[in-house]
Design an enzyme around this catalytic site. Structure first.
Site, PDB file in Angstrom:
ATOM      1  N   LYS A  84       0.817  -1.221   0.000  1.00 24.09           N
ATOM      2  CA  LYS A  84       0.000   0.000   0.000  1.00 24.09           C
ATOM      3  C   LYS A  84       0.847   1.265   0.000  1.00 24.09           C
ATOM      4  CE  LYS A  84      -0.910   0.121   5.031  1.00 24.09           C
ATOM      5  NZ  LYS A  84      -0.405   1.438   5.402  1.00 24.09           N
ATOM      6  N   ASP A  85       2.153   1.127   0.321  1.00 19.94           N
ATOM      7  CA  ASP A  85       3.037   2.290   0.305  1.00 19.94           C
ATOM      8  C   ASP A  85       3.584   2.608  -1.077  1.00 19.94           C
ATOM      9  OD1 ASP A  85       2.708   2.428   3.040  1.00 19.94           O
ATOM     10  OD2 ASP A  85       4.672   1.610   3.543  1.00 19.94           O
ATOM     11  N   ARG A 132      -8.093   8.427   3.985  1.00 23.87           N
ATOM     12  CA  ARG A 132      -9.050   7.374   3.614  1.00 23.87           C
ATOM     13  C   ARG A 132      -9.822   6.895   4.837  1.00 23.87           C
ATOM     14  NH1 ARG A 132      -8.898   2.286   4.826  1.00 23.87           N
ATOM     15  NH2 ARG A 132      -6.736   2.421   5.501  1.00 23.87           N
ATOM     16  N   ARG A 133      -9.094   6.614   5.918  1.00 18.79           N
ATOM     17  CA  ARG A 133      -9.773   6.172   7.138  1.00 18.79           C
ATOM     18  C   ARG A 133     -10.633   7.288   7.711  1.00 18.79           C
ATOM     19  NH1 ARG A 133      -4.255   3.373   9.126  1.00 18.79           N
ATOM     20  NH2 ARG A 133      -4.626   1.254   8.365  1.00 18.79           N
ATOM     21  N   ARG A 154       1.117  10.076  13.922  1.00 15.33           N
ATOM     22  CA  ARG A 154       2.153   9.324  13.222  1.00 15.33           C
ATOM     23  C   ARG A 154       2.863   8.471  14.250  1.00 15.33           C
ATOM     24  NH1 ARG A 154       6.296  11.470   9.407  1.00 15.33           N
ATOM     25  NH2 ARG A 154       6.615   9.217   9.466  1.00 15.33           N
ATOM     26  N   ARG A 160       1.494   4.647  18.566  1.00 18.64           N
ATOM     27  CA  ARG A 160       0.074   4.883  18.292  1.00 18.64           C
ATOM     28  C   ARG A 160      -0.819   4.276  19.372  1.00 18.64           C
ATOM     29  NH1 ARG A 160      -0.742   5.237  11.838  1.00 18.64           N
ATOM     30  NH2 ARG A 160       1.336   5.979  11.311  1.00 18.64           N
ATOM     31  N   CYS A 247      -1.019   8.381  -2.764  1.00 15.34           N
ATOM     32  CA  CYS A 247      -1.177   7.547  -1.563  1.00 15.34           C
ATOM     33  C   CYS A 247      -1.936   8.280  -0.467  1.00 15.34           C
ATOM     34  CB  CYS A 247       0.188   7.133  -1.028  1.00 15.34           C
ATOM     35  SG  CYS A 247       1.174   6.177  -2.182  1.00 15.34           S
TER      36      CYS A 247
END
Length: 322
Positions: A84-85, A132-133, A154, A160, A247
């Site tokens: 996904k990166d 997106r989230r 981040r 996190r 992205c």
């Protein structure tokens, strides 16, 4: 291969715990199929040392550039990326030799007091660095009759989850695959169904990349390739590219295989683009035969992107800032 058979293959990896774990799994698999020793070469990327938000420094592609540069300079023989990166444009001199079988593609919620998303209180503070989230979580909250506050964060998994443990946030959202790969999947308090929150294109999948000219290594690494994962991820990334989204844009996509008994005969591709506040989503799907080639998978993604653009997705693509 570029190195002598008696020399270890050098695998370039980011230094994070998750990247090292992912690369370790791939290294084991490469040892098994080649009989060669594999050593991990840790590479620091700008994305790892910068404290800026990803959307300000070029999205998750910043994690990829340093690894690719090391490949091109001959410092490593192959590299492992979170798929996904990867930017959707593939450099001519590099090839993704393998996409191993995909892990769980879903997003995972890690919330205080073991809460699920539905149990979170109105006004809950949820940490995520992903537009997106943000768009889909806000939409899901609105559908449940409540509002949430998304907080840009981040850092690695420990950092996190630490925001929740320390009481700064009610919850954070992470990729389930990442938690699973470092043995912390049981810390998820809820797995968000793809029916509610579509993952990032390629989420849960890995890309094993090497020089296109190193044909022996391309062939050896190809032993790790999972055709169904490659078809699904190629369709998802084609959708992303056709929407001309980077992205950091609020695009979700997921392709799953539909089976009739034991026989997999169709692929369903779903895509979503939304405003960050969750009030507007364009979400569509298309179903067709499982792609048998790169071109067929690309066509499936472009077809759905065209339908989404016709439904107004282009008007939502400008919302890229957090």
């Amino acid at each position: 291969m570029n190195t002598r058979p008696d020399q270890p293959l050098r695998l370039g990896t980011r230094r994070s715990k998750l990247a090292m774990s992912q690369s370790g799994h791939v290294a084991d698999a490469v040892r098994a199929v080649t009989g060669r020793a594999v050593e991990l070469v840790e590479i620091t990327t700008y994305g790892d040392v910068s404290r800026e938000h990803l959307s300000q420094i070029g999205g998750t592609g910043v994690f990829v550039t340093a690894l690719r540069d090391a490949l091109l300079r001959g410092e490593v023989d192959f590299a492992v990326h979170s798929l996904k990166d990867l930017p959707t444009a593939q450099p001519d001199d590099l090839v993704i030799a393998a996409m191993p079988r995909r892990e769980d593609a879903r997003d995972a919620l890690v919330a205080r007091d073991g809460l699920t998303f539905e149990q979170l209180p109105d006004g809950a503070r949820i940490g995520t660095g992903s537009p997106r989230r943000t768009a889909q979580l806000n939409h899901l909250a609105l559908s449940l009759g409540k509002r949430i506050e998304t907080v840009p964060i981040r850092g690695n998994v420990d950092t996190r989850i630490g925001f929740v443990r320390d009481g700064e946030l009610d919850a954070v959202v992470l990729a389930a695959a990442g938690l699973n790969r470092i043995g912390r999947g049981d810390e998820a308090t809820d797995l968000l169904s793809v029916d509610s929150v579509l993952p990032a294109p390629g989420q849960g999948a890995l890309a094993v990349e090497c020089l296109a000219s190193d044909t022996d290594l391309v062939a050896a690494l190809g032993e790790l390739d999972d055709p169904h994962t490659r078809a699904a991820v190629t369709a998802e990334r084609s959708l992303l590219a056709a929407l001309e989204a980077g992205c950091s844009a609020p695009v979700g996509a997921f392709a799953d295989l539909l089976a009739d008994g034991e026989i997999v005969n169709e692929m369903r591709l779903r895509g979503v683009v939304g405003t960050l506040d969750g009030t507007t989503l364009v979400q569509l799907s298309t179903t067709g035969p499982v792609p048998q080639s790169y071109d067929e998978a690309m066509a499936l993604g472009r077809e759905l992107a065209d339908e989404m653009l016709a439904k107004g997705a282009a008007g939502l693509m400008g919302e890229r800032s957090l």
